[in-house]
Structure formats: C-alpha cells, structure tokens
Design a protein around this motif. Structure first.
Motif, mmCIF file in Angstrom:
data_model
loop_
_atom_site.group_PDB
_atom_site.id
_atom_site.type_symbol
_atom_site.label_atom_id
_atom_site.label_comp_id
_atom_site.label_asym_id
_atom_site.label_seq_id
_atom_site.Cartn_x
_atom_site.Cartn_y
_atom_site.Cartn_z
ATOM 1 N N PHE A 196 0.823 -1.204 0.000
ATOM 2 C CA PHE A 196 0.000 0.000 0.000
ATOM 3 C C PHE A 196 0.857 1.254 0.000
ATOM 4 C CE2 PHE A 196 -1.986 3.514 2.254
ATOM 5 C CZ PHE A 196 -3.163 3.673 1.544
ATOM 6 N N HIS A 197 1.900 1.245 0.807
ATOM 7 C CA HIS A 197 2.747 2.433 0.939
ATOM 8 C C HIS A 197 3.600 2.689 -0.300
ATOM 9 C CE1 HIS A 197 1.411 3.160 4.978
ATOM 10 N NE2 HIS A 197 1.605 1.895 5.256
ATOM 11 N N GLU A 198 3.616 1.724 -1.210
ATOM 12 C CA GLU A 198 4.296 1.906 -2.497
ATOM 13 C C GLU A 198 3.281 2.138 -3.614
ATOM 14 O OE1 GLU A 198 6.436 -1.744 -3.006
ATOM 15 O OE2 GLU A 198 7.505 -1.530 -1.119
ATOM 16 N N GLY A 199 1.994 2.192 -3.262
ATOM 17 C CA GLY A 199 0.948 2.326 -4.270
ATOM 18 C C GLY A 199 0.663 1.030 -4.995
ATOM 19 N N GLY A 200 1.120 -0.081 -4.432
ATOM 20 C CA GLY A 200 0.978 -1.376 -5.086
ATOM 21 C C GLY A 200 -0.050 -2.276 -4.431
ATOM 22 N N THR A 201 -0.241 -3.443 -5.038
ATOM 23 C CA THR A 201 -1.172 -4.441 -4.511
ATOM 24 C C THR A 201 -0.834 -5.795 -5.115
ATOM 25 O OG1 THR A 201 -3.507 -5.067 -4.284
ATOM 26 C CG2 THR A 201 -2.869 -4.033 -6.358
ATOM 27 N N HIS A 202 -1.215 -6.856 -4.451
ATOM 28 C CA HIS A 202 -1.109 -8.185 -5.050
ATOM 29 C C HIS A 202 -2.508 -8.744 -5.352
ATOM 30 C CE1 HIS A 202 -2.339 -10.371 -1.399
ATOM 31 N NE2 HIS A 202 -1.588 -9.518 -0.720
ATOM 32 N N ASP A 203 -3.533 -7.922 -5.153
ATOM 33 C CA ASP A 203 -4.922 -8.326 -5.394
ATOM 34 C C ASP A 203 -5.352 -7.831 -6.776
ATOM 35 O OD1 ASP A 203 -7.704 -8.576 -5.460
ATOM 36 O OD2 ASP A 203 -7.952 -8.048 -3.350
ATOM 37 N N PRO A 204 -5.615 -8.738 -7.731
ATOM 38 C CA PRO A 204 -5.988 -8.290 -9.076
ATOM 39 C C PRO A 204 -7.289 -7.482 -9.107
ATOM 40 C CG PRO A 204 -6.191 -10.689 -8.868
ATOM 41 C CD PRO A 204 -5.538 -10.191 -7.620
ATOM 42 N N LEU A 205 -8.199 -7.727 -8.163
ATOM 43 C CA LEU A 205 -9.435 -6.942 -8.131
ATOM 44 C C LEU A 205 -9.163 -5.491 -7.743
ATOM 45 C CD1 LEU A 205 -12.119 -9.365 -6.615
ATOM 46 C CD2 LEU A 205 -11.923 -8.550 -8.969
ATOM 47 N N VAL A 206 -8.205 -5.261 -6.875
ATOM 48 C CA VAL A 206 -7.852 -3.892 -6.492
ATOM 49 C C VAL A 206 -7.375 -3.125 -7.722
ATOM 50 C CG1 VAL A 206 -6.193 -2.499 -5.179
ATOM 51 C CG2 VAL A 206 -7.390 -4.387 -4.067
ATOM 52 N N LYS A 207 -6.493 -3.735 -8.516
ATOM 53 C CA LYS A 207 -6.010 -3.087 -9.743
ATOM 54 C C LYS A 207 -7.165 -2.796 -10.691
ATOM 55 C CE LYS A 207 -1.500 -5.314 -9.596
ATOM 56 N NZ LYS A 207 -0.632 -6.324 -10.208
ATOM 57 N N LYS A 208 -8.029 -3.784 -10.875
ATOM 58 C CA LYS A 208 -9.176 -3.629 -11.784
ATOM 59 C C LYS A 208 -10.094 -2.504 -11.307
ATOM 60 C CE LYS A 208 -13.418 -6.030 -13.069
ATOM 61 N NZ LYS A 208 -14.216 -7.230 -12.869
ATOM 62 N N TYR A 209 -10.431 -2.517 -10.017
ATOM 63 C CA TYR A 209 -11.365 -1.525 -9.479
ATOM 64 C C TYR A 209 -10.800 -0.106 -9.550
ATOM 65 C CZ TYR A 209 -13.976 -5.504 -7.490
ATOM 66 O OH TYR A 209 -14.695 -6.658 -7.307
ATOM 67 N N LEU A 210 -9.514 0.048 -9.232
ATOM 68 C CA LEU A 210 -8.907 1.378 -9.290
ATOM 69 C C LEU A 210 -8.903 1.895 -10.724
ATOM 70 C CD1 LEU A 210 -7.573 3.769 -7.924
ATOM 71 C CD2 LEU A 210 -5.382 2.566 -8.077
ATOM 72 N N ALA A 211 -8.583 1.031 -11.686
ATOM 73 C CA ALA A 211 -8.596 1.445 -13.096
ATOM 74 C C ALA A 211 -10.003 1.871 -13.518
ATOM 75 C CB ALA A 211 -8.092 0.306 -13.984
ATOM 76 N N LEU A 212 -11.023 1.170 -13.056
ATOM 77 C CA LEU A 212 -12.398 1.522 -13.407
ATOM 78 C C LEU A 212 -12.792 2.873 -12.819
ATOM 79 C CD1 LEU A 212 -14.209 -1.928 -12.984
ATOM 80 C CD2 LEU A 212 -13.814 -0.688 -15.123
ATOM 81 N N ILE A 213 -12.452 3.087 -11.560
ATOM 82 C CA ILE A 213 -12.859 4.336 -10.912
ATOM 83 C C ILE A 213 -12.084 5.529 -11.485
ATOM 84 C CG2 ILE A 213 -11.361 4.537 -8.877
ATOM 85 C CD1 ILE A 213 -14.048 4.788 -7.272
#
Length: 194
Positions: free
Chosen positions: A56-73
């Motif tokens: 989180f503190h690097e702006g990263g994630t290992h959850d593919p849904l988090v990446k998908k949701y952020l791109a959508l929003i």
C-alpha cells in the motif's frame, strides 16, 4: 467509461438489489454506458494481509481486483454507490473497498502531504450514494452522528476528489409498505443521473 456502480450487498433478493436493478434501467433509458462492481458477488476480499499493507505504501497491490477496481474508478465520470447502512455506517465490505482500492501515489487515487490528503479522482464529476437502513433518515442525521454524510460523503469521497456528491436514502425499510417501496423504486428508475 461513463458510469461506475459500486454495489455492496450480499443478498440477491434484497431491496438494495432492487435499487441496483432500477439504477441500471435508468442508465439504460438514458443511453449511458455503465459497469457494475459487485463486491460480494465478485469475491472481493476487504481485509489487508501483511503483504498488501506493505505494498500500500508503495501504491501497489497483489490483489488483481484492487487493480481492476482502481482502473475503473479512474476512468468514470459518475460513480454510484449502492449500499445498506449497518450500525449507522457503511458495511465493512465497502470500508475495505475504500481502504484497499484507494491507493496513495502519483497517478493513483490520492497523495498525502504535510497539508493533508489531495484527491486525484477529479475525473468523477458526479457521485451518488444510495443507502437503505432500518432507521429513519432523521435518526441517522440527528441522533446517530450522521456518519454517512459527515464522514463517508463529505470527508472520504471529497478527499479523494470526487465531486457533485448526492445522498439518496430509503429509511425504515423493515416496516415499509409495498406501496412505499414501489414509489421509491419508481423514483430511482426515473431519476436523472448526471
């Protein structure tokens, strides 16, 4: 994408699901493009693990849904949240969505400086929060701290840069009549989302 719906309820036969259906009818009638994030149905995990928190503190994630949701929003001009209020606030699932998906960093949802949080979701020009509860709206506003309006809408969503924030609420759901529910659903179907 035009409109993103963030839907947060686990039961397909709930009144919240009926609201979701009417929102999609309204958007279709208005010839709007929309996409739905169904947090429960998609199996979103709202809980941080150690690795997710570190990333989180690097702006990263290992959850593919988090990446998908952020791109959508990040590409939506309108966001519609549909959620019940449980214990006078949003459910843990939706809180986890905000916690995990809203990433700090350039090109993400916000940055943090010595003067506070600076929202980067300025692409969201209209934000709607459609809620239901067993309590009437006046109770939530005047006796239960008004957390949905004061914290979620006026602080969290504002801090993320989401503009044009509107709250539509259906209270006293447990004892509401069929006629009252239908009237509200008809209102939602005819609502002009911007």
């Amino acid at each position: 994408m035009d409109t993103l719906i963030v839907y947060c309820h686990p039961y397909e036969k709930s009144f919240n699901h009926a609201i979701l259906t009417k929102v999609t009818v309204a958007l279709t009638n208005q010839k709007r493009n929309y996409q739905i994030i169904d947090l429960y149905n998609e199996g979103f995990n709202p809980i941080y693990d150690q690795e997710e928190l570190r990333l989180f503190h690097e702006g990263g994630t290992h959850d593919p849904l988090v990446k998908k949701y952020l791109a959508l929003i990040q590409t939506a001009s309108t966001v519609i949240f549909i959620t019940p209020l449980w214990w006078n606030s949003i459910p843990a699932m939706l809180k986890g969505f905000i916690d995990k998906v809203m990433k700090e960093g350039e090109g993400l949802s916000h940055t943090v400086s010595s003067t506070g949080i600076h929202g980067k979701l300025n692409n969201v020009k209209h934000t709607y929060v459609l809620t239901t509860s067993t309590s009437p709206k006046f109770y939530l506003r005047f006796f239960a701290g008004n957390a949905i309006k004061k914290v979620f809408i006026n602080q969290t969503l504002r801090q993320l840069g989401m503009r044009g924030r509107h709250w539509l609420h259906f209270g006293k759901i447990t004892n509401s009549s069929y006629a009252r529910r239908k009237q509200y659903l008809d209102k939602i179907e005819g609502y002009r989302f911007k």
